[in-house]
Design an enzyme around this catalytic site. Structure first.
Site, PDB file in Angstrom:
ATOM      1  N   ASN A 198       0.873  -1.174   0.000  1.00 12.34           N
ATOM      2  CA  ASN A 198       0.000   0.000   0.000  1.00 12.34           C
ATOM      3  C   ASN A 198       0.913   1.227   0.000  1.00 12.34           C
ATOM      4  OD1 ASN A 198      -1.797   2.044   0.406  1.00 12.34           O
ATOM      5  ND2 ASN A 198      -2.429   1.418   2.466  1.00 12.34           N
ATOM      6  N   TRP A 199       1.014   1.853  -1.143  1.00 11.87           N
ATOM      7  CA  TRP A 199       1.944   2.985  -1.269  1.00 11.87           C
ATOM      8  C   TRP A 199       1.381   4.284  -0.700  1.00 11.87           C
ATOM      9  CZ3 TRP A 199       3.887   2.022  -7.005  1.00 11.87           C
ATOM     10  CH2 TRP A 199       4.804   0.974  -6.985  1.00 11.87           C
ATOM     11  N   LYS A 200       0.126   4.282  -0.328  1.00 11.78           N
ATOM     12  CA  LYS A 200      -0.511   5.499   0.215  1.00 11.78           C
ATOM     13  C   LYS A 200      -0.265   6.672  -0.745  1.00 11.78           C
ATOM     14  CE  LYS A 200      -0.130   3.369   4.688  1.00 11.78           C
ATOM     15  NZ  LYS A 200      -0.034   3.474   6.134  1.00 11.78           N
ATOM     16  N   HIS A 256      -9.492   1.260   5.016  1.00 14.62           N
ATOM     17  CA  HIS A 256      -8.184   1.486   5.642  1.00 14.62           C
ATOM     18  C   HIS A 256      -8.347   2.476   6.796  1.00 14.62           C
ATOM     19  CE1 HIS A 256      -4.067   2.752   6.292  1.00 14.62           C
ATOM     20  NE2 HIS A 256      -3.729   1.597   5.749  1.00 14.62           N
ATOM     21  N   GLU A 268      -6.692   4.938   7.709  1.00  9.88           N
ATOM     22  CA  GLU A 268      -6.532   6.357   7.353  1.00  9.88           C
ATOM     23  C   GLU A 268      -7.808   6.895   6.701  1.00  9.88           C
ATOM     24  OE1 GLU A 268      -2.827   5.708   5.334  1.00  9.88           O
ATOM     25  OE2 GLU A 268      -1.982   5.201   7.285  1.00  9.88           O
ATOM     26  N   GLU A 327      -5.290  -4.522  10.654  1.00 17.97           N
ATOM     27  CA  GLU A 327      -4.293  -3.470  10.804  1.00 17.97           C
ATOM     28  C   GLU A 327      -4.576  -2.691  12.091  1.00 17.97           C
ATOM     29  OE1 GLU A 327      -2.338  -2.448   6.777  1.00 17.97           O
ATOM     30  OE2 GLU A 327      -3.987  -1.078   7.104  1.00 17.97           O
ATOM     31  N   GLY A 378       2.594   2.700  10.833  1.00 17.93           N
ATOM     32  CA  GLY A 378       3.555   3.797  10.710  1.00 17.93           C
ATOM     33  C   GLY A 378       4.269   4.154  11.999  1.00 17.93           C
ATOM     34  N   SER A 405       3.574  -1.631  10.390  1.00 21.12           N
ATOM     35  CA  SER A 405       5.017  -1.625  10.663  1.00 21.12           C
ATOM     36  C   SER A 405       5.731  -2.925  10.276  1.00 21.12           C
ATOM     37  CB  SER A 405       5.288  -1.297  12.137  1.00 21.12           C
ATOM     38  OG  SER A 405       4.886   0.032  12.418  1.00 21.12           O
ATOM     39  N   GLY A 442       3.064  -0.943   4.292  1.00 20.51           N
ATOM     40  CA  GLY A 442       3.094   0.469   3.929  1.00 20.51           C
ATOM     41  C   GLY A 442       4.522   0.906   3.642  1.00 20.51           C
ATOM     42  N   GLY A 443       5.143   1.561   4.615  1.00 22.82           N
ATOM     43  CA  GLY A 443       6.468   2.161   4.438  1.00 22.82           C
ATOM     44  C   GLY A 443       7.502   1.251   3.797  1.00 22.82           C
TER      45      GLY A 443
HETATM   46  P1  13P Z   1       3.131   0.787   7.629  1.00 27.29           P
HETATM   47  O1  13P Z   1       3.667  -0.523   7.100  1.00 27.29           O
HETATM   48  O2  13P Z   1       3.872   1.974   7.095  1.00 27.29           O
HETATM   49  O3  13P Z   1       3.039   0.773   9.130  1.00 27.29           O
HETATM   50  O4  13P Z   1       1.638   0.944   7.078  1.00 27.29           O
HETATM   51  C1  13P Z   1       0.774  -0.129   7.203  1.00 27.29           C
HETATM   52  C2  13P Z   1      -0.449   0.145   6.420  1.00 27.29           C
HETATM   53  O5  13P Z   1      -1.209   1.047   6.750  1.00 27.29           O
HETATM   54  C3  13P Z   1      -0.693  -0.662   5.220  1.00 27.29           C
HETATM   55  O6  13P Z   1      -1.975  -0.466   4.730  1.00 27.29           O
END
Ligand code: 13P
Length: 258
Positions: free
Chosen positions: A9-11, A95, A97, A167, A173, A213, A234-235
């Site tokens: 997930n590149w956000k 998600h 967010e 999640e 994050g 994470s 994510g990251g």
């Molecule tokens: P991180 O891996 O950056 O914590 O993000 C997780 C996420 O929200 C994937 O959808």
């Protein structure tokens, strides 16, 4: 079918050219056999470029969100038809967010899931509790609410198009991945709820991903839990090397050395 999935997930990261460059590098490094399905979710503006780059590869394309209506006066929104048209296989819905930063409700997420299924998009349906909810022992209550409202009225046949991602909001994050015990406890609870809402067969076929994470360094003890079927990253999915490292580890954990 219960499959193992490694999803990126590149956000709000990567322009179209950056997305294409990542995918071209990633394809070169994907020179090993894996039973794990890879899914990449770029932002809307990079979907078309990514889609072209992914042609003739087994890597699946996902959007990070969509609207629940067919079309019309919804400024700034994107429909399921548009996502299908650009080559998406999946859409991430619910998600944290979207829920917490953009105020999406369980009802909106439920409508989006129905709309995605109608348009033959597979869904990565995200659920998870906040730190406050965990500290007040509300984790299971929150998961049950999100699952029951999100999946309300979704037929058991349609559920084969749904993957659930656990999640925990406090792990996203923050660099603080859930312990293997915390992840397994939540995943087991989610599977049990799917069993209660549908049946054992449906529950046993459901893929449940962990997100929050995840890195190549910390994921293997979570990945080997019996109810964990993969990761939503994510990251650590933004760099080709770290994402491919996670995929390699998952491929090893799930099926032995390739
Ligand atoms: P991180 O891996 O950056 O914590 O993000 C997780 C996420 O929200 C994937 O959808």
């Amino acid at each position: 079918m219960r499959k193992k999935i490694c999803a990126a997930n590149w956000k709000m990261n990567k322009t179209s050219l950056e997305a294409i460059a990542f995918i071209e590098d990633f394809k070169k490094l994907l020179n090993f056999k894996t039973a794990v399905e890879v899914v990449i979710a770029p932002p809307f503006t990079s979907l078309e470029g990514a889609s072209k780059s992914l042609k003739n590869s087994s890597i699946k394309l996902s959007s990070q969100n969509m609207h629940f209506e067919e079309k019309g006066a919804f400024t700034g929104e994107v429909s399921a038809t548009m996502l299908k048209n650009v080559g998406c296989d999946y859409v991430i819905l619910g998600h944290s967010e979207r829920r917490h930063v953009f105020g999406e409700t369980d009802d909106m997420i439920h409508k989006k899931i129905g709309q995605a299924i109608k348009h033959a998009l597979s869904v990565i349906f995200c659920v998870g509790e906040t730190l406050d909810e965990r500290e007040h022992h509300k984790t299971f209550e929150v998961l049950e609410r999100q699952l029951s409202l999100g999946l309300k009225g979704i037929s058991k046949e349609a559920l084969s198009q749904v993957v659930i991602a656990y999640e925990p909001v406090w792990a996203i994050g923050t660099g603080k991945i859930a312990t293997p015990e915390q992840a397994e406890e939540a995943h087991k609870f989610i599977r049990k709820k799917v069993w209660d809402f549908y049946n054992m067969e449906v529950a046993s076929q459901m893929s449940i991903l962990y997100g929050g994470s995840v890195t190549a360094q910390n994921f293997s003890s979570v990945a080997t839990q019996p109810n964990v079927d993969g990761a939503l990253v994510g990251g650590a999915s933004l760099e080709v090397k770290s994402f491919i490292e996670i995929l390699k580890q998952m491929s090893y954990n799930f099926s032995g050395p390739s």
